[in-house]
Write an enzyme that holds these catalytic residues in place. Structure first.
Site, PDB file in Angstrom:
ATOM      1  N   CYS A   1     -24.074 -18.224  -8.321  1.00 57.63           N
ATOM      2  CA  CYS A   1     -23.551 -19.346  -9.085  1.00 57.63           C
ATOM      3  C   CYS A   1     -22.051 -19.535  -8.858  1.00 57.63           C
ATOM      4  O   CYS A   1     -21.504 -20.597  -9.165  1.00 57.63           O
ATOM      5  CB  CYS A   1     -23.861 -19.177 -10.569  1.00 57.63           C
ATOM      6  SG  CYS A   1     -23.305 -17.625 -11.291  1.00 57.63           S
TER       7      CYS A   1
ATOM      8  N   CYS B   1      -8.990  -0.936   2.380  1.00 56.25           N
ATOM      9  CA  CYS B   1      -8.364   0.364   2.115  1.00 56.25           C
ATOM     10  C   CYS B   1      -8.806   0.896   0.753  1.00 56.25           C
ATOM     11  O   CYS B   1      -8.912   0.151  -0.218  1.00 56.25           O
ATOM     12  CB  CYS B   1      -6.845   0.203   2.149  1.00 56.25           C
ATOM     13  SG  CYS B   1      -5.924   1.669   1.644  1.00 56.25           S
TER      14      CYS B   1
ATOM     15  N   CYS C   1       0.830  -1.209   0.000  1.00 59.62           N
ATOM     16  CA  CYS C   1       0.000   0.000   0.000  1.00 59.62           C
ATOM     17  C   CYS C   1       0.867   1.262   0.000  1.00 59.62           C
ATOM     18  O   CYS C   1       1.840   1.362   0.752  1.00 59.62           O
ATOM     19  CB  CYS C   1      -0.908   0.008   1.232  1.00 59.62           C
ATOM     20  SG  CYS C   1      -2.054   1.415   1.260  1.00 59.62           S
TER      21      CYS C   1
ATOM     22  N   CYS D   1      -5.143   1.092  -1.707  1.00 58.99           N
ATOM     23  CA  CYS D   1      -4.506  -0.073  -2.330  1.00 58.99           C
ATOM     24  C   CYS D   1      -5.515  -1.120  -2.798  1.00 58.99           C
ATOM     25  O   CYS D   1      -5.132  -2.107  -3.436  1.00 58.99           O
ATOM     26  CB  CYS D   1      -3.503  -0.715  -1.385  1.00 58.99           C
ATOM     27  SG  CYS D   1      -4.224  -1.417   0.129  1.00 58.99           S
TER      28      CYS D   1
END
Length: 353
Positions: free
Chosen positions: A317, A68, A41, A71
């Site tokens: 699915c 976050c 990050c 990031c």
């Protein structure tokens, strides 16, 4: 887990260095902000005392952390590839830019290598992704403006090129979507990519990832069912869909209360209802689902019904896997299926506790 995590001190050093080797393999939760991040990050690094480390997304969410916004830890693991990360950042910075292979070369990349990398991770090339992003801008502009305004917002100099690209995405040119229609289609952004939602005033008819290859076919089929009465825009119920998807992706709730209209045969709708009964965090094989429905001989028919589902996530699915426990194909991309199953482990853990 595919490997054992090192000590927290080692992971903290990796966080300080933004070590790409741990991207997608370990995450950090920051107590002062309440968010969790990739170790790569770009945000300012927290003090060691405020950090706790986790092996997967579900553990972070289970501990009460939010993803976050810098990031984007829920984004695909492809972000660990520096070239993909760079190009995705450039696309986010200027989604209307008209990318070409010459632009990739100027940034120091081999176009064929980039093409293979994006196809492997996303099922489409970077240039296709950039074109789709421009179309998303045009799609949004169509909700309130004219086709020419949408064309310019999408960065298409040629009206014919815009109409062709739009028709490739939605199965019909933009001027074929009437105003005041009974159904309306709109873009919705999620941490796993843009989706197309089609609603009427009181229910959801379709929800698909915009890059799903079957989307144009699904929309054509839906248009035929409602005699082309689909327009561009959103009804008030669209806000409920956005709220419920937001809660789902943030780890707050896997419950969807938005009413659905299921366009399929009686047996197909029965399969879709059975899919909705699979708890978040659980999976089923096609044969197990057929047995739960009381039709153990219908495994292939169950698989076909699963494959034609046109309300992704809400009719889950993605919770169907092979009998040997491996992930099978998914219309939204196998990488998305893996992310969704990983995200939903949080809900299973919370239910157990």
């Amino acid at each position: 887990m595919l490997f054992d995590l090192p000590s927290d001190d080692t992971l903290y050093e990796a966080l300080l260095r933004r070590d790409p080797r741990y991207d997608g393999r370990a995450y950090v939760g920051v107590s002062t902000t309440g968010v969790f991040c990739r170790l790569t990050c770009p945000a300012r690094k927290p003090l060691r005392a405020h950090c706790s480390f986790y092996p997967d997304l579900g553990a972070c969410l289970d501990a009460g952390f939010r993803p976050c916004k810098r990031c984007h830890p829920l984004a695909p693991a492809a972000a660990a590839d520096p070239a993909i990360k760079d190009l995705m950042a450039a696309l986010d910075a200027d989604p209307g830019y008209r990318w070409g292979e010459a632009d990739l070369v100027r940034r120091g990349y081999d176009p064929s290598t980039i093409r293979r990398s994006f196809k492997r991770h996303f099922g489409m090339t970077f240039l296709d992704m950039a074109r789709q992003r421009r179309l998303a801008q045009g799609f949004t502009a169509l909700e309130t403006g004219k086709v020419i305004d949408a064309q310019l917002d999408a960065g298409f100099e040629s009206p014919q090129a815009f109409r062709t690209a739009f028709a490739r995405l939605l199965g019909a040119p933009p001027n074929s979507f009437p105003k005041g229609a009974m159904l309306r289609a709109a873009y919705i952004n999620t941490p796993l990519g843009s989706m197309i939602a089609v609603t009427d005033k009181s229910a959801l008819h379709l929800l698909e990832f915009a890059d799903r290859k079957a989307l144009p076919t699904e929309l054509k089929r839906l248009r035929k069912m409602v005699k082309d009465d689909i327009g561009i825009g959103r009804f008030a119920i669209f806000a409920q869909l956005q709220t419920e998807l937001g809660r789902y992706f943030s780890g707050e709730s896997a419950v969807f209360n938005i009413p659905l209209v299921m366009h399929g045969s009686a047996f197909t709708r029965q399969v879709w209802q059975a899919l909705r009964k699979i708890p978040a965090g659980d999976t089923r094989s096609y044969s197990a689902l057929a047995r739960e429905m009381g039709t153990p001989q219908s495994t292939r028919a169950v698989a076909r019904a699963n494959g034609v589902n046109q309300i992704a996530l809400i009719i889950p699915c993605h919770r169907v896997i092979a009998a040997d426990g491996q992930s099978t194909g998914y219309g939204g991309g196998l990488w998305r299926k893996q992310k969704l199953i990983e995200l939903e482990r949080h809900y299973a853990k919370r239910k157990t506790s």
